[in-house]
Design a protein around this motif. Structure first.
Motif, PDB file in Angstrom:
ATOM      1  N   HIS A  56      30.261 -17.672  -3.691  1.00 25.77           N
ATOM      2  CA  HIS A  56      30.734 -16.967  -4.885  1.00 25.77           C
ATOM      3  C   HIS A  56      29.493 -16.510  -5.656  1.00 25.77           C
ATOM      4  O   HIS A  56      28.737 -17.338  -6.160  1.00 25.77           O
ATOM      5  CB  HIS A  56      31.587 -17.941  -5.702  1.00 25.77           C
ATOM      6  N   CYS A  57      29.280 -15.195  -5.720  1.00 24.37           N
ATOM      7  CA  CYS A  57      28.098 -14.612  -6.341  1.00 24.37           C
ATOM      8  C   CYS A  57      28.512 -13.905  -7.630  1.00 24.37           C
ATOM      9  O   CYS A  57      29.426 -13.081  -7.611  1.00 24.37           O
ATOM     10  CB  CYS A  57      27.455 -13.582  -5.418  1.00 24.37           C
ATOM     11  N   TYR A  95      25.271 -21.781 -17.776  1.00 21.87           N
ATOM     12  CA  TYR A  95      24.895 -22.265 -16.447  1.00 21.87           C
ATOM     13  C   TYR A  95      24.986 -23.788 -16.365  1.00 21.87           C
ATOM     14  O   TYR A  95      25.462 -24.336 -15.372  1.00 21.87           O
ATOM     15  CB  TYR A  95      23.482 -21.806 -16.073  1.00 21.87           C
ATOM     16  N   ASP A  96      24.536 -24.470 -17.403  1.00 17.94           N
ATOM     17  CA  ASP A  96      24.605 -25.934 -17.421  1.00 17.94           C
ATOM     18  C   ASP A  96      26.054 -26.398 -17.340  1.00 17.94           C
ATOM     19  O   ASP A  96      26.376 -27.336 -16.594  1.00 17.94           O
ATOM     20  CB  ASP A  96      23.946 -26.500 -18.676  1.00 17.94           C
ATOM     21  N   ASP A  97      26.934 -25.751 -18.099  1.00 17.42           N
ATOM     22  CA  ASP A  97      28.343 -26.127 -18.084  1.00 17.42           C
ATOM     23  C   ASP A  97      28.984 -25.850 -16.724  1.00 17.42           C
ATOM     24  O   ASP A  97      29.813 -26.628 -16.246  1.00 17.42           O
ATOM     25  CB  ASP A  97      29.101 -25.407 -19.201  1.00 17.42           C
ATOM     26  N   LEU A  98      28.592 -24.757 -16.085  1.00 16.77           N
ATOM     27  CA  LEU A  98      29.095 -24.469 -14.741  1.00 16.77           C
ATOM     28  C   LEU A  98      28.617 -25.514 -13.734  1.00 16.77           C
ATOM     29  O   LEU A  98      29.382 -25.951 -12.873  1.00 16.77           O
ATOM     30  CB  LEU A  98      28.665 -23.072 -14.293  1.00 16.77           C
ATOM     31  N   SER A 147      21.443 -21.013 -10.299  1.00 16.47           N
ATOM     32  CA  SER A 147      21.414 -19.907 -11.250  1.00 16.47           C
ATOM     33  C   SER A 147      19.971 -19.479 -11.473  1.00 16.47           C
ATOM     34  O   SER A 147      19.038 -20.229 -11.200  1.00 16.47           O
ATOM     35  CB  SER A 147      22.049 -20.329 -12.580  1.00 16.47           C
ATOM     36  N   GLY A 148      19.810 -18.267 -11.978  1.00 14.18           N
ATOM     37  CA  GLY A 148      18.464 -17.801 -12.272  1.00 14.18           C
ATOM     38  C   GLY A 148      18.419 -16.332 -12.607  1.00 14.18           C
ATOM     39  O   GLY A 148      19.436 -15.643 -12.642  1.00 14.18           O
ATOM     40  N   VAL A 149      17.196 -15.885 -12.860  1.00 18.77           N
ATOM     41  CA  VAL A 149      16.965 -14.472 -13.184  1.00 18.77           C
ATOM     42  C   VAL A 149      16.627 -13.704 -11.916  1.00 18.77           C
ATOM     43  O   VAL A 149      16.157 -14.271 -10.926  1.00 18.77           O
ATOM     44  CB  VAL A 149      15.831 -14.314 -14.233  1.00 18.77           C
ATOM     45  N   ASN A 150      16.857 -12.410 -11.964  1.00 16.48           N
ATOM     46  CA  ASN A 150      16.537 -11.546 -10.835  1.00 16.48           C
ATOM     47  C   ASN A 150      15.022 -11.445 -10.680  1.00 16.48           C
ATOM     48  O   ASN A 150      14.312 -11.130 -11.637  1.00 16.48           O
ATOM     49  CB  ASN A 150      17.135 -10.161 -11.070  1.00 16.48           C
ATOM     50  N   VAL A 151      14.533 -11.688  -9.490  1.00 13.51           N
ATOM     51  CA  VAL A 151      13.101 -11.589  -9.211  1.00 13.51           C
ATOM     52  C   VAL A 151      12.803 -10.545  -8.132  1.00 13.51           C
ATOM     53  O   VAL A 151      11.712 -10.515  -7.573  1.00 13.51           O
ATOM     54  CB  VAL A 151      12.502 -12.968  -8.808  1.00 13.51           C
ATOM     55  N   LEU A 202      25.159 -18.517  -8.140  1.00  6.79           N
ATOM     56  CA  LEU A 202      25.849 -18.626  -6.856  1.00  6.79           C
ATOM     57  C   LEU A 202      26.486 -20.004  -6.771  1.00  6.79           C
ATOM     58  O   LEU A 202      25.871 -20.999  -7.152  1.00  6.79           O
ATOM     59  CB  LEU A 202      24.872 -18.483  -5.686  1.00  6.79           C
ATOM     60  N   ILE A 203      27.706 -20.035  -6.254  1.00  4.90           N
ATOM     61  CA  ILE A 203      28.367 -21.301  -5.974  1.00  4.90           C
ATOM     62  C   ILE A 203      28.869 -21.242  -4.544  1.00  4.90           C
ATOM     63  O   ILE A 203      29.546 -20.275  -4.165  1.00  4.90           O
ATOM     64  CB  ILE A 203      29.561 -21.568  -6.913  1.00  4.90           C
ATOM     65  N   ASP A 204      28.528 -22.245  -3.755  1.00  2.76           N
ATOM     66  CA  ASP A 204      29.065 -22.358  -2.411  1.00  2.76           C
ATOM     67  C   ASP A 204      30.252 -23.309  -2.439  1.00  2.76           C
ATOM     68  O   ASP A 204      30.155 -24.429  -2.964  1.00  2.76           O
ATOM     69  CB  ASP A 204      28.012 -22.884  -1.438  1.00  2.76           C
TER      70      ASP A 204
END
Length: 103
Positions: A4-5, A23-26, A41-45, A60-62
Motif C-alpha cells: 500500500h503506497c 506517520y507515528d500514529d500509522l 515513511s519518508g521524504v522523496n529523495v 508504504l505499508i506491506d
C-alpha cells in the motif's frame, strides 16, 4: 502480499511535527493490526526532477494479503489519521495519491 503506497503533497504551512505525528500514529496502528507486516515513511529523495508531481513525502505499508489491507482501510484509527492527512494536503483528496501493488 499487498504493498500500500501513499504519496502526499502537504500544504506549506503544515509543521513537520504534525506530518511526523501522522506517520507515528500509522506505525502504532500497523503494529497492532494482524497482517500488517511493515511500515515505512519518508521524504522523496529521487533525483528525477519534476517527476514527483509535487508529492514530497509518503509511506508504504506491506500487508500479508488483501483481507489485511481491507481491514486496515475500514479501521476507525485509519479513518481518523487519513482524515488528518487529507485535511493537511494541498487540495484535500487531490493532494493524496494511493497505489496498491500485489507483490
Amino acid at each position: 502480499m499487498i504493498r500500500h503506497c501513499v504519496f502526499i503533497r502537504f500544504r506549506d504551512g503544515v509543521p513537520t511535527s504534525d506530518r511526523q505525528a501522522c506517520y507515528d500514529d500509522l506505525a502504532i496502528l500497523c503494529a497492532k493490526l494482524p497482517g500488517a507486516l511493515t511500515f515505512r515513511s519518508g521524504v522523496n529523495v529521487s533525483p528525477e526532477v519534476g517527476m514527483d508531481k509535487g508529492f514530497t513525502e509518503g509511506f508504504l505499508i506491506d500487508f500479508a494479503d488483501a483481507a489485511a489491507r481491507d481491514a486496515y482501510l475500514i479501521h476507525p484509527e485509519h479513518q481518523a489519521i487519513g482524515g488528518r492527512i487529507v485535511s493537511s494536503a494541498i487540495g484535500g483528496p487531490d493532494g493524496v495519491f494511493v497505489f496498491d501493488l500485489e507483490v
